[in-house]
Design a protein around this motif. Structure first.
Motif, PDB file in Angstrom:
ATOM      1  N   SER A   1       0.851  -1.185   0.000  1.00 44.32           N
ATOM      2  CA  SER A   1       0.000   0.000   0.000  1.00 44.32           C
ATOM      3  C   SER A   1       0.882   1.228   0.000  1.00 44.32           C
ATOM      4  O   SER A   1       1.993   1.211   0.547  1.00 44.32           O
ATOM      5  N   ILE A   2       0.390   2.284  -0.615  1.00 43.30           N
ATOM      6  CA  ILE A   2       1.111   3.546  -0.659  1.00 43.30           C
ATOM      7  C   ILE A   2       0.136   4.651  -0.277  1.00 43.30           C
ATOM      8  O   ILE A   2      -0.993   4.692  -0.780  1.00 43.30           O
ATOM      9  N   THR A   3       0.519   5.475   0.633  1.00 50.00           N
ATOM     10  CA  THR A   3      -0.378   6.518   1.133  1.00 50.00           C
ATOM     11  C   THR A   3      -0.701   7.532   0.037  1.00 50.00           C
ATOM     12  O   THR A   3       0.206   8.064  -0.609  1.00 50.00           O
ATOM     13  N   GLY A   4      -1.985   7.753  -0.169  1.00 47.07           N
ATOM     14  CA  GLY A   4      -2.415   8.761  -1.131  1.00 47.07           C
ATOM     15  C   GLY A   4      -2.165   8.398  -2.568  1.00 47.07           C
ATOM     16  O   GLY A   4      -1.972   9.285  -3.415  1.00 47.07           O
ATOM     17  N   ALA A   5      -2.179   7.101  -2.881  1.00 44.53           N
ATOM     18  CA  ALA A   5      -1.936   6.674  -4.261  1.00 44.53           C
ATOM     19  C   ALA A   5      -2.981   7.255  -5.203  1.00 44.53           C
ATOM     20  O   ALA A   5      -4.173   7.279  -4.890  1.00 44.53           O
ATOM     21  N   VAL A   6      -2.539   7.714  -6.344  1.00 42.79           N
ATOM     22  CA  VAL A   6      -3.427   8.259  -7.365  1.00 42.79           C
ATOM     23  C   VAL A   6      -3.272   7.430  -8.632  1.00 42.79           C
ATOM     24  O   VAL A   6      -2.420   6.544  -8.726  1.00 42.79           O
ATOM     25  N   TYR A   7      -4.097   7.741  -9.602  1.00 42.44           N
ATOM     26  CA  TYR A   7      -4.114   6.995 -10.867  1.00 42.44           C
ATOM     27  C   TYR A   7      -2.699   6.851 -11.442  1.00 42.44           C
ATOM     28  O   TYR A   7      -1.940   7.813 -11.520  1.00 42.44           O
ATOM     29  N   GLY A   8      -2.359   5.630 -11.806  1.00 42.12           N
ATOM     30  CA  GLY A   8      -1.083   5.361 -12.440  1.00 42.12           C
ATOM     31  C   GLY A   8       0.052   5.023 -11.499  1.00 42.12           C
ATOM     32  O   GLY A   8       1.126   4.610 -11.947  1.00 42.12           O
ATOM     33  N   GLU A   9      -0.155   5.181 -10.174  1.00 40.19           N
ATOM     34  CA  GLU A   9       0.901   4.854  -9.223  1.00 40.19           C
ATOM     35  C   GLU A   9       0.833   3.375  -8.836  1.00 40.19           C
ATOM     36  O   GLU A   9      -0.206   2.726  -8.991  1.00 40.19           O
ATOM     37  N   PRO A  10       1.932   2.804  -8.313  1.00 36.50           N
ATOM     38  CA  PRO A  10       1.997   1.364  -8.054  1.00 36.50           C
ATOM     39  C   PRO A  10       0.919   0.857  -7.103  1.00 36.50           C
ATOM     40  O   PRO A  10       0.497   1.554  -6.176  1.00 36.50           O
ATOM     41  N   LYS A  11       0.500  -0.387  -7.353  1.00 33.27           N
ATOM     42  CA  LYS A  11      -0.418  -1.126  -6.487  1.00 33.27           C
ATOM     43  C   LYS A  11       0.265  -2.416  -6.046  1.00 33.27           C
ATOM     44  O   LYS A  11       1.335  -2.766  -6.538  1.00 33.27           O
ATOM     45  N   GLY A  12      -0.427  -3.140  -5.169  1.00 42.55           N
ATOM     46  CA  GLY A  12       0.113  -4.401  -4.678  1.00 42.55           C
ATOM     47  C   GLY A  12      -0.249  -5.573  -5.565  1.00 42.55           C
ATOM     48  O   GLY A  12      -1.118  -5.501  -6.427  1.00 42.55           O
ATOM     49  N   GLY A  13       0.447  -6.688  -5.309  1.00 42.58           N
ATOM     50  CA  GLY A  13       0.202  -7.907  -6.073  1.00 42.58           C
ATOM     51  C   GLY A  13       0.640  -9.136  -5.310  1.00 42.58           C
ATOM     52  O   GLY A  13       0.405  -9.228  -4.103  1.00 42.58           O
ATOM     53  N   TRP A  14       1.347 -10.028  -5.973  1.00 41.61           N
ATOM     54  CA  TRP A  14       1.647 -11.342  -5.408  1.00 41.61           C
ATOM     55  C   TRP A  14       3.122 -11.558  -5.076  1.00 41.61           C
ATOM     56  O   TRP A  14       3.488 -12.592  -4.539  1.00 41.61           O
TER      57      TRP A  14
END
Length: 531
Positions: A308-321
Motif C-alpha cells: 500500500s502507498i499513502t495517497g496513491a493516485v491513478y497510475g501509481e503502483p499497487k500491490g500484487g503477489w
C-alpha cells in the motif's frame, strides 16, 4: 480506464461469434469461430471473426488455460535480471524449477504450449477462410492473409524458442488432431517461410494507424524475422535482416518516445515507438474461465504483496503477489542519470521491519509498506507493474484484468539490432545508416543528453540491450544466442536459493508430460527433449 476496441475486435464482439472457450482436450483441435462449415465459402465477416479469434490469443498468456505463463516473465526468470519470488520455492514450483534450469515434463509450461497451439489453429482457420473467400476485395484479402501468417509465425516462434522440436502445421487437422513433430531446424524454416511470404509479397503496410491500430504490420514481420534469424544464428540471412532493419529506420514511420518512462503507461499505448503490442482490456477474465476476457494478470503477479502507498493516485503502483523481484545487480548496473533504471525498476527497499515481516519506506515522496516474500530484494519490475486505476474490470477477477498492453516490438530494438548486425556480425551499413548513430539515439534518450555516448563495440551493444529491455523478456535469449549463457547463467547463491548450471541441452525445455502422454503409441508420438 479509457481503452479502445479496434475494429477487428469490435466486429467479432458485435457478431457474438468470437470463440471464447477452452481449446478442448486436443492441443491441435481447430476451433471454428462461426457456424460456417470449415472449408466452405467465407464472407468478409467470417474472415474477420476468425482473425479476431487469432488476435485474442495475444491476451492469453498471463493466465490462459489457468496457468501463469507470461511470455516475458518466463524468459526473464531464466535470465540474470530477476528472481522467481512468490511465497516460497514451492509456490508455482514449475517456475522455480524453470529459473534453475530444472524443468521436467511434469513441472512445465503446459499452459503456454496449449495457448500458442490454439493460436496457430485459429490462424489456420483464418487462412482457410481467406482461400475460400467470396465477394471480398483482393487487396483486403492480401492484407488479412499477411496478418494471419505473421501471427502464426509469432505463435510458432514462441513454441520454437521454448521447446525447439515442435509439431507445427498448416491447414486443419482431422481426428486425432495430431501431426508430425519437426526438428528445431525444420520449425525455424517453417516460421521463416511464413515471414518471407509476407515480406516478399508486400502483404502489409509498414505501419498500422487509425482503424488498423493494434494490427500487425510489415515492421512487425521484419522484426520477427530478425529475432528468429538471430536466435537461429543463420548467417546466410544476416544481410537480409540488416536490410529489414534499415527499411524500418528509413521509412520514417517510427521514432523513439522522448521520455523512456512514458513508453509503458496506458496513456502512451500505440505510441511512435511501438511497432506492435497486444491490446489488453480490463474485462472478462475470471478464475473459472481462463479462456475468456482480454485482461492480463502479469501486473498483479510481479508487484509486491500486501503493498500500500499513502495517497496513491491513478497510475501509481499497487500491490500484487510478489513474484519476479529484481536482482540488486540489475539495479546497480545502471549509470547515474540513466532514466531507464527508475522506469524499469521500482525501488521499495526502504527499511525491513524489526520482526522481518515486511518493508516500509518512501516512494516518490509517499509512504509505502509491503510484506516480505521469497527471494525479496526490495526491488520490483516497473514497466508492467500493477497500477492504480488499471484494473477497473466490470466483469471477471480484478487481479486477472489489468489493462497494461504488452509491448512486443519496439523501435529501440530495431536500432540495436542494426548496430549489432553491423558492428558484431560484420554486415555492411545500408542506405547510409550509421550503426554508431543507432546506438547513440538509444543512449541519448536514456540520459536526456549527448554526453553519455559510447563506442559501438560488441561489449557496449550487448550491455545496451540489457539496459534497454529489462523486464521485456529479451535478456535470456540474447545470452543464449551470443554463447554467453554458460558463463553468465551458471551460479550458486545459497542465500537466494539459486543453484543452476546452464548447458546447451537447457536451450529447449522438456515437452509437457500431458502432451507426451497424448501422443504416446500413435504414429505422431513426440520425442522428448533432453533435460
Amino acid at each position: 480506464m479509457k481503452k479502445i476496441y479496434y475494429s477487428i475486435m469490435a466486429m467479432a464482439l458485435l457478431s457474438g461469434s468470437l470463440m471464447l472457450t477452452s481449446c478442448g482436450d486436443d492441443f491441435l483441435t481447430p476451433q471454428p469461430t462461426e457456424s460456417d462449415a470449415a472449408g466452405g465459402a467465407a464472407t468478409e465477416s467470417t474472415i474477420l471473426n476468425d482473425l479476431a479469434s487469432a488476435y485474442q490469443i495475444l491476451t492469453m498468456d498471463s493466465y490462459g488455460n489457468a496457468n501463469y505463463n507470461s511470455i516475458v516473465l518466463m524468459a526473464d526468470l531464466q535470465s540474470d535480471d530477476i528472481y522467481k519470488g512468490g511465497g516460497n520455492a514451492g509456490d508455482q514450483q514449475q517456475l522455480y524449477k524453470l529459473s534453475n534450469y530444472e524443468a521436467t515434463p511434469a513441472d512445465n509450461l503446459g499452459g503456454l504450449w496449449k495457448i500458442m497451439f490454439t493460436g496457430i489453429a485459429r490462424c489456420n482457420n483464418t487462412l482457410l477462410a481467406v482461400d475460400n473467400a467470396t465477394g471480398v476485395d483482393e487487396a483486403l484479402l492480401k492484407r488479412l492473409k499477411g496478418e494471419a501468417l505473421t501471427l502464426r509465425a509469432y505463435y510458432s516462434s514462441v513454441l520454437w524458442r521454448t521447446w525447439g522440436n515442435v509439431p507445427l502445421y498448416d491447414g486443419l487437422l482431422e481426428s486425432p488432431y495430431m501431426t508430425k513433430q519437426l526438428t528445431a531446424d525444420e520449425a525455424y524454416k517453417k516460421i521463416k517461410d511464413d515471414l518471407d511470404a509476407v515480406i516478399d509479397g508486400s502483404m502489409l503496410p509498414m505501419a498500422t494507424r487509425g482503424d488498423l491500430t493494434a494490427r500487425v504490420n510489415m515492421a512487425t514481420a521484419k522484426m520477427l524475422r530478425a529475432r528468429v534469424v538471430l536466435y537461429q544464428k543463420d548467417a546466410s540471412c544476416y544481410g537480409q535482416i540488416t536490410k529489414d532493419m534499415a527499411d524500418i529506420i528509413s521509412s520514417g514511420e517510427y521514432q523513439l518516445v522522448s521520455k523512456y518512462a512514458d513508453i509503458f503507461t496506458s496513456e502512451n499505448e500505440f505510441n511512435s515507438e511501438d511497432i506492435f503490442e497486444s491490446n489488453q482490456y480490463p474485462e472478462g477474465r475470471d478464475w473459472a474461465a481462463a479462456w475468456t476476457g482480454y485482461g492480463t494478470n502479469l501486473p498483479a503477479f510481479i508487484s509486491p504483496s500486501d503493498f500500500s502507498i499513502t495517497g496513491a493516485v491513478y497510475g501509481e503502483p499497487k500491490g500484487g503477489w510478489g513474484f519476479g523481484p529484481v536482482r540488486l545487480e540489475t539495479w546497480n548496473m545502471y549509470e547515474s542519470g540513466d532514466t531507464r533504471r527508475e522506469a524499469s525498476i521500482n525501488d521499495f527497499r526502504g527499511t525491513v521491519n524489526a520482526d522481518g515481516s515486511g518493508r516500509t519506506g518512501m516512494f516518490k515522496g509517499k509512504p509505502f509498506k509491503y510484506g516480505l516474500r521469497f527471494q525479496d530484494t526490495g526491488l520490483f519490475q516497473a514497466k508492467y507493474c500493477a497500477r492504480t486505476g488499471y484494473n477497473e474490470a466490470k466483469t471477471g477477477a480484478t487481479d486477472l484484468n489489468y489493462c497494461n498492453n504488452l509491448r512486443i516490438f519496439r523501435y529501440a530494438e530495431t536500432l540495436l539490432n542494426y548496430a549489432e548486425l553491423v558492428k558484431i556480425l560484420g554486415q555492411s551499413e545500408v542506405a547510409g545508416i550509421s550503426a554508431q548513430d543507432c546506438l547513440d539515439k538509444v543512449r541519448d534518450r536514456a540520459f536526456g543528453d549527448t554526453s553519455h555516448r559510447v563506442a559501438a563495440t560488441a561489449e557496449n551493444i550487448k550491455q545496451e540491450r540489457r539496459l534497454e529491455f529489462v523486464g521485456e523478456g529479451m535478456r535470456y535469449y540474447d545470452l543464449v544466442r551470443w554463447g554467453d549463457a554458460p558463463r553468465v547463467l551458471t551460479e550458486n547463491d545459497a542465500a537466494m536459493q539459486v543453484h543452476r548450471t546452464w548447458t546447451e541441452n537447457k536451450k529447449f525445455i522438456p515437452i509437457p508430460e500431458s502432451e507426451m502422454n497424448r501422443t504416446k503409441g500413435t504414429a505422431y508420438e513426440l520425442k522428448q527433449n533432453p533435460y
